[in-house]
Design an enzyme around this catalytic site. Structure first.
Site, PDB file in Angstrom:
ATOM      1  N   HIS A 166       0.819  -1.213   0.000  1.00  0.00           N
ATOM      2  CA  HIS A 166       0.000   0.000   0.000  1.00  0.00           C
ATOM      3  C   HIS A 166       0.855   1.267   0.000  1.00  0.00           C
ATOM      4  O   HIS A 166       0.349   2.356  -0.270  1.00  0.00           O
ATOM      5  CB  HIS A 166      -0.985   0.001   1.174  1.00  0.00           C
ATOM      6  CG  HIS A 166      -0.361   0.190   2.527  1.00  0.00           C
ATOM      7  ND1 HIS A 166      -0.111  -0.850   3.390  1.00  0.00           N
ATOM      8  CD2 HIS A 166       0.061   1.302   3.173  1.00  0.00           C
ATOM      9  CE1 HIS A 166       0.413  -0.394   4.509  1.00  0.00           C
ATOM     10  NE2 HIS A 166       0.531   0.920   4.403  1.00  0.00           N
ATOM     11  N   ASP A 179       0.111  -7.722   1.188  1.00  0.00           N
ATOM     12  CA  ASP A 179       0.470  -6.315   1.403  1.00  0.00           C
ATOM     13  C   ASP A 179       1.981  -6.134   1.490  1.00  0.00           C
ATOM     14  O   ASP A 179       2.487  -5.369   2.312  1.00  0.00           O
ATOM     15  CB  ASP A 179      -0.204  -5.753   2.655  1.00  0.00           C
ATOM     16  CG  ASP A 179      -0.110  -4.227   2.719  1.00  0.00           C
ATOM     17  OD1 ASP A 179       0.009  -3.601   1.647  1.00  0.00           O
ATOM     18  OD2 ASP A 179      -0.129  -3.669   3.831  1.00  0.00           O
ATOM     19  N   GLY A 208       3.405   6.276   8.248  1.00  0.00           N
ATOM     20  CA  GLY A 208       4.789   6.490   7.813  1.00  0.00           C
ATOM     21  C   GLY A 208       5.691   5.362   8.263  1.00  0.00           C
ATOM     22  O   GLY A 208       6.742   5.112   7.676  1.00  0.00           O
ATOM     23  N   ASN A 209       5.283   4.657   9.342  1.00  0.00           N
ATOM     24  CA  ASN A 209       6.026   3.477   9.790  1.00  0.00           C
ATOM     25  C   ASN A 209       5.777   2.274   8.882  1.00  0.00           C
ATOM     26  O   ASN A 209       6.500   1.274   8.963  1.00  0.00           O
ATOM     27  CB  ASN A 209       5.639   3.086  11.212  1.00  0.00           C
ATOM     28  CG  ASN A 209       6.473   3.770  12.272  1.00  0.00           C
ATOM     29  OD1 ASN A 209       5.996   4.648  12.979  1.00  0.00           O
ATOM     30  ND2 ASN A 209       7.732   3.379  12.380  1.00  0.00           N
ATOM     31  N   SER A 210       4.738   2.349   8.052  1.00  0.00           N
ATOM     32  CA  SER A 210       4.404   1.218   7.190  1.00  0.00           C
ATOM     33  C   SER A 210       5.602   0.817   6.340  1.00  0.00           C
ATOM     34  O   SER A 210       6.201   1.656   5.666  1.00  0.00           O
ATOM     35  CB  SER A 210       3.234   1.579   6.274  1.00  0.00           C
ATOM     36  OG  SER A 210       2.050   1.725   7.002  1.00  0.00           O
ATOM     37  N   LEU A 226      -3.317 -26.449   0.188  1.00  0.00           N
ATOM     38  CA  LEU A 226      -3.524 -27.789   0.714  1.00  0.00           C
ATOM     39  C   LEU A 226      -4.679 -28.498   0.026  1.00  0.00           C
ATOM     40  O   LEU A 226      -4.795 -29.717   0.088  1.00  0.00           O
ATOM     41  CB  LEU A 226      -3.795 -27.721   2.223  1.00  0.00           C
ATOM     42  CG  LEU A 226      -2.615 -27.277   3.085  1.00  0.00           C
ATOM     43  CD1 LEU A 226      -3.096 -26.972   4.502  1.00  0.00           C
ATOM     44  CD2 LEU A 226      -1.544 -28.355   3.109  1.00  0.00           C
ATOM     45  N   GLY A 227      -5.551 -27.742  -0.632  1.00  0.00           N
ATOM     46  CA  GLY A 227      -6.690 -28.355  -1.303  1.00  0.00           C
ATOM     47  C   GLY A 227      -7.761 -28.820  -0.345  1.00  0.00           C
ATOM     48  O   GLY A 227      -8.346 -29.898  -0.518  1.00  0.00           O
TER      49      GLY A 227
END
Length: 483
Positions: A125, A155, A229-231, A286-287
């Site tokens: 993002h 993300d 801003g830490n993202s 894993l189905g």
């Protein structure tokens, strides 16, 4: 005789006094040793005590910060946004009368972590839809960055910069499996654009799967102050190892409320490795479908507490089916780690690569078994075969694709779902009256639609009445259209 007895008593008293004096002397001599021993036991027993030296009073995270912070960078993204854009904006005649649409530059700021030779990981993002990317190092060196992989579902995004062979500081990955609630961590990033900032706290929870930030939620929760801003910044342990990428906060005001979420390093490493080595990420599966174990289910299975997930459906010829799993089996662990819901199971499987083997601990028929499952990508093509529908029918102008497990996984849909997916609708097409992009066509005139062939045959019928059933965001919609 009396004199002899008196002498004996005097000698006994003298020996007793001497013994007491010797014991007192030993107590004085050995007292510091016992005190030190008690303090050492207190320290290693994790009991509270006061600092024993000036060095302990002056303990600091400064050496750790100096080691790690050079590898944490600022990521600037620029996006050109057209205001009041018209569909005729590129037409010369339109521009002659109405002028060129105004443009403005939209800037955003986040953080990133150098994890390899010119390789930087950040949040998706932070860089989504950016036209330009700029990376600024802690020593103020600036580099244009290239986006080599953007993964919206986790993300995470991976960037590459060309330093012309200049060495860069990096952060080593930590083993998230060793991370426990109460561990001290540091969050490093650039909140609010004020410059690099370090905050400290503890891991307040692990395996948070109900955050809803991404499809693969399995977050570390921390009370270290994390702000906008830490993202994309680093969450590191006291060894200077990367344990997570700060991704989101829980906040009503936009500021830190002491609840931050970080993507675990094991998923970060998986995405980075896929970006560098393959240029794309193919997630294994894993189905199977599963549901969380409630208290009643746990009691019925003879468990002392709710743990694991109950298998509710197995995909034919999928990894779980080939490993012998059945409906009703209870999965308690994957690769030695407990699971409590399908999201956690899905996340832990996705940290591995297709072809690798995972070990499942299952409860089957009242007995525990260890089952080896060879992970594989979902079946189906990586890119959908698209078909534009034309003609006199309700779906005229809609672009559709046959839904396969792999396409469903890529789009974040149920891989067990079948049908034909509406991917796009042409402007002013008749189909806008009936469907929306993302709708799944389930049936037409009571005939189930599972493939493009089924759809083509249904639309080829000469009729003016169409009974249609759709799946829109998990909700069934049905109605009749007359042309």
């Amino acid at each position: 005789m009396m004199q002899t007895n008196n002498m004996t008593r005097h000698v006994s008293k003298l020996l007793l006094v001497s013994l007491v004096a010797v014991l007192a002397l030993l107590a004085v001599v050995l007292s510091p040793l016992f005190t030190a021993n008690a303090q050492e036991t207190s320290f290693f027993g994790n009991e509270k005590r006061v600092p024993q030296s000036q060095a302990e009073v002056e303990l600091s995270y400064a050496p750790l910060v100096k080691q790690v912070s050079p590898a944490v960078v600022n990521v600037y993204s620029k996006k050109v946004v057209r205001q009041n854009a018209s569909p005729f904006a590129n037409d010369p005649v339109f521009r002659q009368f109405f002028g060129t649409p105004r443009e403005r530059v939209q800037n955003s700021l986040g953080s990133g972590v150098i994890v390899g030779d010119g390789v930087i990981v950040t949040n998706n993002h932070v860089v989504a839809d950016a036209d330009e990317l700029l990376v600024v190092l802690s020593d103020r060196r600036e580099y244009e960055a290239e986006l080599i992989l953007a993964d919206e579902r986790t993300d995470l995004a991976v960037l590459r910069i060309d330093t012309e062979c200049e060495p860069l500081p990096t952060v080593e990955y930590g083993d998230t499996r060793d991370t426990e609630v109460g561990d001290i961590v540091l969050a490093i990033g650039n909140p609010f654009g004020v410059g690099q900032t370090v905050t400290t706290g503890i891991i307040s929870a692990t395996a948070r799967t109900d955050v809803g930030v991404s499809d693969y939620s399995f977050f570390l929760q921390t009370d270290a102050a994390v702000n906008p801003g830490n993202s994309g910044g680093a969450l590191v342990n006291t060894k200077g190892e990367l344990v997570g990428i700060n991704s989101a906060i829980f906040s009503r005001s936009g500021g830190s409320n002491g609840i931050g979420f970080a993507i675990p390093a094991e998923m970060v490493k998986r995405v980075v490795d896929a970006a560098v080595n393959e240029g794309r990420i193919v997630r294994p599966w894993l189905g199977l479908k599963a549901q969380s174990v409630t208290y009643d289910i746990a009691k019925a299975q003879g468990l002392s507490r709710p743990v694991g997930v109950m298998v509710t459906e197995v995909f034919d010829d999928g990894p779980a089916d080939k490993a012998g799993l059945k409906r009703g089996d209870l999965i308690t662990e994957i690769d030695g780690r407990e699971v409590f819901d399908e999201t956690g199971l899905k996340f832990l499987a996705a940290t591995r690569s297709p072809g690798e083997i995972s070990s499942l601990r299952i409860l089957h028929g009242g007995k525990y078994e260890d089952v080896k499952v060879t992970l594989a990508p979902p079946p189906g093509a990586t890119k959908a075969e698209l078909e534009l529908l034309e003609g006199r029918h309700p779906f005229s102008g809609a672009e559709v694709a046959e839904l396969s497990p792999r396409l469903a996984e890529e789009m974040g849909r149920d891989p067990f779902a079948s049908g034909v997916l509406v991917t796009r609708i042409l402007r002013r097409a008749y189909a806008w009256r009936i469907v929306r992009p993302g709708d799944l066509i389930v049936s037409i005139n009571d005939e189930p639609i599972k493939t493009l062939k089924d759809l083509d045959e249904a639309l080829a019928e000469e009729t003016s009445r169409w009974a249609i059933e759709l799946d829109r965001n998990g909700r069934r919609i049905s109605g009749t259209v007359t042309l």
